[in-house]
Motif scaffolding. Structure first.
Motif, PDB file in Angstrom:
ATOM      1  N   ILE A  82      34.707 -10.573 -21.470  1.00 41.85           N
ATOM      2  CA  ILE A  82      34.191  -9.292 -21.958  1.00 41.85           C
ATOM      3  C   ILE A  82      34.849  -8.168 -21.169  1.00 41.85           C
ATOM      4  O   ILE A  82      34.583  -7.968 -19.986  1.00 41.85           O
ATOM      5  N   SER A  83      35.743  -7.467 -21.823  1.00 37.87           N
ATOM      6  CA  SER A  83      36.372  -6.257 -21.275  1.00 37.87           C
ATOM      7  C   SER A  83      37.244  -5.698 -22.392  1.00 37.87           C
ATOM      8  O   SER A  83      37.515  -6.380 -23.385  1.00 37.87           O
ATOM      9  N   PHE A 147      32.027  -0.955 -18.217  1.00 41.73           N
ATOM     10  CA  PHE A 147      31.090   0.112 -18.589  1.00 41.73           C
ATOM     11  C   PHE A 147      30.674   0.972 -17.395  1.00 41.73           C
ATOM     12  O   PHE A 147      29.638   1.630 -17.422  1.00 41.73           O
ATOM     13  N   GLY A 148      31.481   0.964 -16.336  1.00 43.28           N
ATOM     14  CA  GLY A 148      31.204   1.782 -15.160  1.00 43.28           C
ATOM     15  C   GLY A 148      30.369   1.093 -14.114  1.00 43.28           C
ATOM     16  O   GLY A 148      30.102   1.671 -13.047  1.00 43.28           O
ATOM     17  N   ASN A 149      29.939  -0.147 -14.368  1.00 41.89           N
ATOM     18  CA  ASN A 149      29.110  -0.896 -13.423  1.00 41.89           C
ATOM     19  C   ASN A 149      29.979  -1.644 -12.412  1.00 41.89           C
ATOM     20  O   ASN A 149      30.844  -2.434 -12.790  1.00 41.89           O
ATOM     21  N   ALA A 150      29.723  -1.401 -11.134  1.00 43.67           N
ATOM     22  CA  ALA A 150      30.489  -2.067 -10.074  1.00 43.67           C
ATOM     23  C   ALA A 150      30.249  -3.575 -10.112  1.00 43.67           C
ATOM     24  O   ALA A 150      29.107  -4.032 -10.166  1.00 43.67           O
ATOM     25  N   ALA A 151      31.320  -4.332 -10.112  1.00 44.69           N
ATOM     26  CA  ALA A 151      31.224  -5.796 -10.188  1.00 44.69           C
ATOM     27  C   ALA A 151      30.755  -6.395  -8.865  1.00 44.69           C
ATOM     28  O   ALA A 151      31.031  -5.869  -7.787  1.00 44.69           O
ATOM     29  N   ALA A 172      39.127   1.162 -14.577  1.00 48.91           N
ATOM     30  CA  ALA A 172      39.446   2.142 -15.616  1.00 48.91           C
ATOM     31  C   ALA A 172      38.218   2.947 -16.031  1.00 48.91           C
ATOM     32  O   ALA A 172      38.298   4.161 -16.261  1.00 48.91           O
ATOM     33  N   GLU A 173      37.060   2.258 -16.106  1.00 42.87           N
ATOM     34  CA  GLU A 173      35.839   2.890 -16.626  1.00 42.87           C
ATOM     35  C   GLU A 173      34.884   3.359 -15.530  1.00 42.87           C
ATOM     36  O   GLU A 173      33.814   3.886 -15.834  1.00 42.87           O
ATOM     37  N   SER A 174      35.267   3.158 -14.259  1.00 43.22           N
ATOM     38  CA  SER A 174      34.265   3.323 -13.197  1.00 43.22           C
ATOM     39  C   SER A 174      34.601   4.379 -12.148  1.00 43.22           C
ATOM     40  O   SER A 174      34.206   4.264 -10.988  1.00 43.22           O
ATOM     41  N   LEU A 175      35.309   5.438 -12.532  1.00 40.29           N
ATOM     42  CA  LEU A 175      35.541   6.538 -11.604  1.00 40.29           C
ATOM     43  C   LEU A 175      34.194   7.124 -11.165  1.00 40.29           C
ATOM     44  O   LEU A 175      33.377   7.520 -11.989  1.00 40.29           O
ATOM     45  N   GLY A 176      33.953   7.160  -9.857  1.00 43.52           N
ATOM     46  CA  GLY A 176      32.690   7.674  -9.337  1.00 43.52           C
ATOM     47  C   GLY A 176      31.671   6.609  -9.001  1.00 43.52           C
ATOM     48  O   GLY A 176      30.609   6.909  -8.451  1.00 43.52           O
ATOM     49  N   SER A 177      31.977   5.340  -9.287  1.00 40.99           N
ATOM     50  CA  SER A 177      31.057   4.237  -8.969  1.00 40.99           C
ATOM     51  C   SER A 177      31.335   3.732  -7.553  1.00 40.99           C
ATOM     52  O   SER A 177      32.465   3.355  -7.232  1.00 40.99           O
ATOM     53  N   ASN A 301      28.515   4.995 -12.389  1.00 37.50           N
ATOM     54  CA  ASN A 301      28.792   6.273 -13.052  1.00 37.50           C
ATOM     55  C   ASN A 301      28.174   6.402 -14.447  1.00 37.50           C
ATOM     56  O   ASN A 301      28.290   7.455 -15.064  1.00 37.50           O
ATOM     57  N   ASN A 302      27.532   5.334 -14.940  1.00 41.24           N
ATOM     58  CA  ASN A 302      26.889   5.386 -16.266  1.00 41.24           C
ATOM     59  C   ASN A 302      27.853   5.856 -17.354  1.00 41.24           C
ATOM     60  O   ASN A 302      27.504   6.655 -18.214  1.00 41.24           O
TER      61      ASN A 302
END
Length: 381
Positions: A82-83, A147-151, A172-177, A301-302
């Motif tokens: 899933i990505s 989806f911005g969620n830190a793994a 790519a999706e997690s700037l600010g996380s 970062n939601n």
């Protein structure tokens, strides 16, 4: 005519026009110019990364990262199923084979299953990890912060270091996380592995319509990366190239837009948190539905809000002209070009695909918009 509520629209509210006009006036529009340096410095400050290389997009960042990890046609790369498809495409650009892994409750790569696979389905010889089934070397793993969620990959990172498997982070999706607990505390996503990437695509929190950056803490990797993305120029005066290179550098024009966007990153992240809370509150009273909660070991970062519910995936939800809704990423191990490649204990991914949809999450959304979205979904259940 009522404007359709988009899934994630760009929000230009600052110096975008001013900086873009400055680029045009100066004639510095290609891969040289002051905004590229400003962009590098801003990302360094935000992520606490030593070295930043601006590139044309996130996919290119992954391609270069895999090249720098010595991935080739005789090797394999562990990836989540899933990505967005970029990590798998980038792997195949080099002729390497993906090994698909399942995901956890936050829709990120399943750490425990990755560890299980490495410990039971591979062997270690001459400081290299080989797949028992194919006998190919596993050179890298791509950790996607979906989806911005830190793994969650603390234990996996330790094992990969021991097994000489390079970690590439797709942030790519997690700037600010940022991680708030554990060994990774205070670290920004994309800065833990040997290489990481961030995207500035049109649907990201900060955007230039395209663009991305490669992150690394190692000077040697930084120098190689700069060399490769600038056509591997050994002598730019006489046009001597001793290695294959790529025209992958970001333009000063694009950098100027990203710089203006980054000036408002704190506002965007605050608005993202507010939107997530609005959705949580609006969905709370609807039986059988809830909003995906991010992991509690990080401040996320939601980027996109996911609505969860049993068999919520209904075609009529996506075929309307008022609100743009979409399913989550289709499981990549089921994609036509990749069905022949190995997968390991992929059980959860296919179920969550049917039970989640992406909700509009633009930073320009109002409470009224969110109410309209939830009412529409409720009516069409």
């Amino acid at each position: 005519m009522v404007k359709k509520i988009g899934i994630h629209e760009p929000h230009f509210m600052g110096n975008e026009k001013k900086y873009l006009s400055d680029c045009i006036s100066s004639n510095w529009v290609s891969n040289k110019g002051k905004y590229l340096k400003i962009l590098e410095n801003k990302i360094k400050k935000i992520t606490k990364t030593k070295y930043v290389i601006p590139v044309l997009n996130g996919t290119i960042g992954l391609h270069i990262s895999l090249i720098l990890s010595n991935v080739n046609k005789d090797s394999e790369v562990i990836v989540p199923t899933i990505s967005f498809i970029s990590p798998i495409n980038a792997t195949r650009y080099l002729g390497a084979s993906p090994i698909f892994m399942d995901v956890d409750d936050c829709y990120n790569i399943d750490q425990d299953k990755c560890i299980d696979f490495i410990e039971t389905k591979t062997f270690f010889k001459n400081n290299k990890t080989f797949n028992l089934k194919t006998k190919k070397e596993i050179k890298a793993i791509i950790i996607v912060h979906c989806f911005g969620n830190a793994a969650n990959f603390e234990k996996l990172a330790k094992l990969c270091k021991k097994r000489n498997i390079k970690i590439i982070e797709d942030a790519a999706e997690s700037l600010g996380s940022i991680y708030t607990k554990g060994k990774f505390k205070n670290k920004h996503t994309g800065t833990i592995g040997e290489l990481g990437i961030i995207s500035f695509n049109g649907n990201k929190i900060t955007t230039a319509g395209n663009g991305g950056v490669v992150l690394t803490q190692k000077r040697s990797i930084y120098k190689k990366c700069k060399y490769i993305v600038n056509q591997s120029k050994d002598d730019p005066v006489r046009f001597i190239h001793n290695s294959i290179g790529y025209n992958y550098s970001l333009s000063n024009l694009s950098a100027s837009l990203v710089v203006a966007q980054l000036e408002n990153l704190k506002f965007f992240l605050k608005k993202k948190r507010e939107i997530n809370k609005y959705y949580q509150k609006a969905v709370f009273k609807i039986p059988g539905l809830n909003i995906l909660e991010g992991p509690r070991y990080s401040k996320n970062n939601n980027w996109l809000n996911l609505l969860l519910g049993r068999k919520i995936w209904k075609k009529k939800l996506f075929q309307n002209n008022k609100i743009q809704l979409r399913p989550i990423w289709f499981p990549n191990h089921l994609q036509k070009p990749f069905k022949q490649f190995q997968k390991f204990k992929v059980y959860k991914a296919q179920n969550i695909y049917k039970n989640a949809i992406c909700l509009p999450s633009s930073t320009s959304l109002s409470k009224k918009d969110i109410k309209t979205i939830i009412n529409f979904i409720n009516i069409n259940q």
